[in-house]
Design a protein around this motif. Structure first.
Motif, PDB file in Angstrom:
ATOM      1  N   GLY A  28      61.606  45.087 -11.422  1.00  0.00           N
ATOM      2  CA  GLY A  28      60.601  46.141 -11.441  1.00  0.00           C
ATOM      3  C   GLY A  28      59.239  45.605 -11.858  1.00  0.00           C
ATOM      4  N   SER A  29      59.222  44.715 -12.867  1.00  0.00           N
ATOM      5  CA  SER A  29      57.960  44.125 -13.324  1.00  0.00           C
ATOM      6  C   SER A  29      57.348  43.247 -12.239  1.00  0.00           C
ATOM      7  CB  SER A  29      58.200  43.309 -14.593  1.00  0.00           C
ATOM      8  OG  SER A  29      58.667  44.139 -15.647  1.00  0.00           O
ATOM      9  N   VAL A  30      58.190  42.486 -11.539  1.00  0.00           N
ATOM     10  CA  VAL A  30      57.703  41.641 -10.447  1.00  0.00           C
ATOM     11  C   VAL A  30      57.086  42.494  -9.348  1.00  0.00           C
ATOM     12  CG1 VAL A  30      58.413  40.083  -8.584  1.00  0.00           C
ATOM     13  CG2 VAL A  30      59.312  39.755 -10.890  1.00  0.00           C
ATOM     14  N   LEU A  31      57.736  43.562  -8.998  1.00  0.00           N
ATOM     15  CA  LEU A  31      57.240  44.428  -7.921  1.00  0.00           C
ATOM     16  C   LEU A  31      55.935  45.109  -8.321  1.00  0.00           C
ATOM     17  CD1 LEU A  31      60.603  46.028  -6.717  1.00  0.00           C
ATOM     18  CD2 LEU A  31      59.239  44.294  -5.530  1.00  0.00           C
ATOM     19  N   LYS A  32      55.810  45.491  -9.592  1.00  0.00           N
ATOM     20  CA  LYS A  32      54.551  46.087 -10.054  1.00  0.00           C
ATOM     21  C   LYS A  32      53.399  45.103  -9.890  1.00  0.00           C
ATOM     22  CE  LYS A  32      56.488  49.241 -13.505  1.00  0.00           C
ATOM     23  NZ  LYS A  32      56.540  49.574 -14.956  1.00  0.00           N
ATOM     24  N   ALA A  33      53.661  43.850 -10.244  1.00  0.00           N
ATOM     25  CA  ALA A  33      52.617  42.843 -10.116  1.00  0.00           C
ATOM     26  C   ALA A  33      52.262  42.611  -8.646  1.00  0.00           C
ATOM     27  CB  ALA A  33      53.079  41.535 -10.761  1.00  0.00           C
ATOM     28  N   LEU A  34      53.261  42.571  -7.773  1.00  0.00           N
ATOM     29  CA  LEU A  34      53.005  42.361  -6.345  1.00  0.00           C
ATOM     30  C   LEU A  34      52.266  43.547  -5.738  1.00  0.00           C
ATOM     31  CD1 LEU A  34      56.402  40.791  -5.197  1.00  0.00           C
ATOM     32  CD2 LEU A  34      54.260  39.608  -5.714  1.00  0.00           C
ATOM     33  N   ALA A  35      52.596  44.762  -6.184  1.00  0.00           N
ATOM     34  CA  ALA A  35      51.929  45.955  -5.655  1.00  0.00           C
ATOM     35  C   ALA A  35      50.455  45.971  -6.032  1.00  0.00           C
ATOM     36  CB  ALA A  35      52.623  47.215  -6.170  1.00  0.00           C
TER      37      ALA A  35
END
Length: 309
Positions: A28-35
């Motif tokens: 979830g943290s990785v996806l937030k950063a990518l978004a």
């Protein structure tokens, strides 16, 4: 439980919405950063912890939503996990996140209805957006192809394929309810040849006739494009033969009126074959076969005639 990330300033462009189904907080943290990494291509991120929350979020996302289903791990080909993909796919496209594109979960997810797979090692802001755009474009194309398959592009009426499905359902309803219905197969002759800026005169004439005939019918009736010069009408719960005869007569009257096309006077003829459930036949194929036979008899009898099977 879901968590959403407000979209960055998009300069007036609607953000894509990514609904991530995962129980991995690190992902979830990785996806937030990518978004957040490419604000010129905004992505709204929603983290969903279960399929029910995913479906709810995808339903709210509408045409902009894509689901990212985390299928990493040794048990990711388990039936209970894969069975959620067809359910989520009803609300929007699904991308599977897998350990590698060669993992068993990748092929299993595609077979279950996922549009694409992404290997965790390849995950990046650019690839994530590219996969979302591809998923949305493919879903739009599939819907367009489905509409072309189910609806006639000339008249916008149901196609022959869709009419068969509607008729099969009508047969089952009539058997269950001991009901009565009619099929009218309308064959139109002498459609004009030639071409205009708007298209072939034959197609324009058929479209105009369909628009004239539709108001004659009840809201519960179905009119479809059946063959090149044929329309098929399903009149359910039509209790009296006299009512069906009135419909046939009104169709003949409409076909006999002049066309609005700029081709000069055109004398159209119509032959209508009518089959009745259950007296003519008790199945969809039999009913259409009997209606076709009756239509051919009407054609032999002369212009603007209808015949009951």
């Amino acid at each position: 439980m879901s968590e959403s990330l407000p979209s960055p300033d998009s300069g007036g462009h609607a953000a894509m919405i990514l609904v991530a189904l995962t129980g991995d907080a690190a992902l979830g943290s990785v996806l937030k950063a990518l978004a957040a990494e490419r604000p010129q291509e905004p992505v709204d991120l929603i983290i969903a912890s279960n399929p029910e929350a995913t479906v709810k979020a995808m339903s709210g996302a509408g045409a902009r939503g894509v689901a990212l289903y985390d299928l990493r791990g040794g048990g990711s080909t388990h039936h209970n996990l894969l069975s959620a993909i067809p359910i989520i796919s009803r609300t929007g496209p699904v991308i599977a996140l897998v350990d590698s594109e060669n993992a068993p979960a990748a092929q299993a997810a595609l077979a279950a209805g996922a549009i694409d797979v992404i290997a965790m090692s390849d995950l990046s802001a650019v690839l994530l957006r590219r996969a979302q755009r591809y998923a949305l474009a493919r879903r739009d194309s599939e819907r367009m192809l489905a509409r072309l398959r189910l609806f006639d592009p000339v008249t916008s009426l149901p196609s022959q394929i869709l009419f068969w499905e509607i008729l099969s359902l009508a047969v089952r309803r009539a058997k269950r309810n001991r009901d009565f219905f009619a099929i009218l197969l309308v064959d139109i002759e002498n459609l004009p040849d030639g071409q205009s800026e708007d298209g072939p005169y034959r197609e324009l004439a058929l479209r105009e006739l369909a628009e004239r005939i539709t108001p004659i019918l009840r809201g519960s009736d179905t009119i479809a494009r059946f063959e090149q010069q044929q329309l098929a009408i399903l009149a359910e719960s039509m209790p009296r033969i006299e009512d069906i005869q009135i419909v046939a007569e009104k169709i003949i009257e409409e076909v006999s009126l002049p066309l609005s096309l700029a081709v000069g006077p055109v004398a159209l003829n119509v032959a209508i074959g009518i089959s009745l459930y259950p007296t003519s036949a008790s199945g969809a194929e039999g009913l259409l076969s009997r209606a076709t036979d009756a239509m051919l008899q009407a054609r032999e009898r002369g212009a603007n005639t209808f015949v009951f099977a």
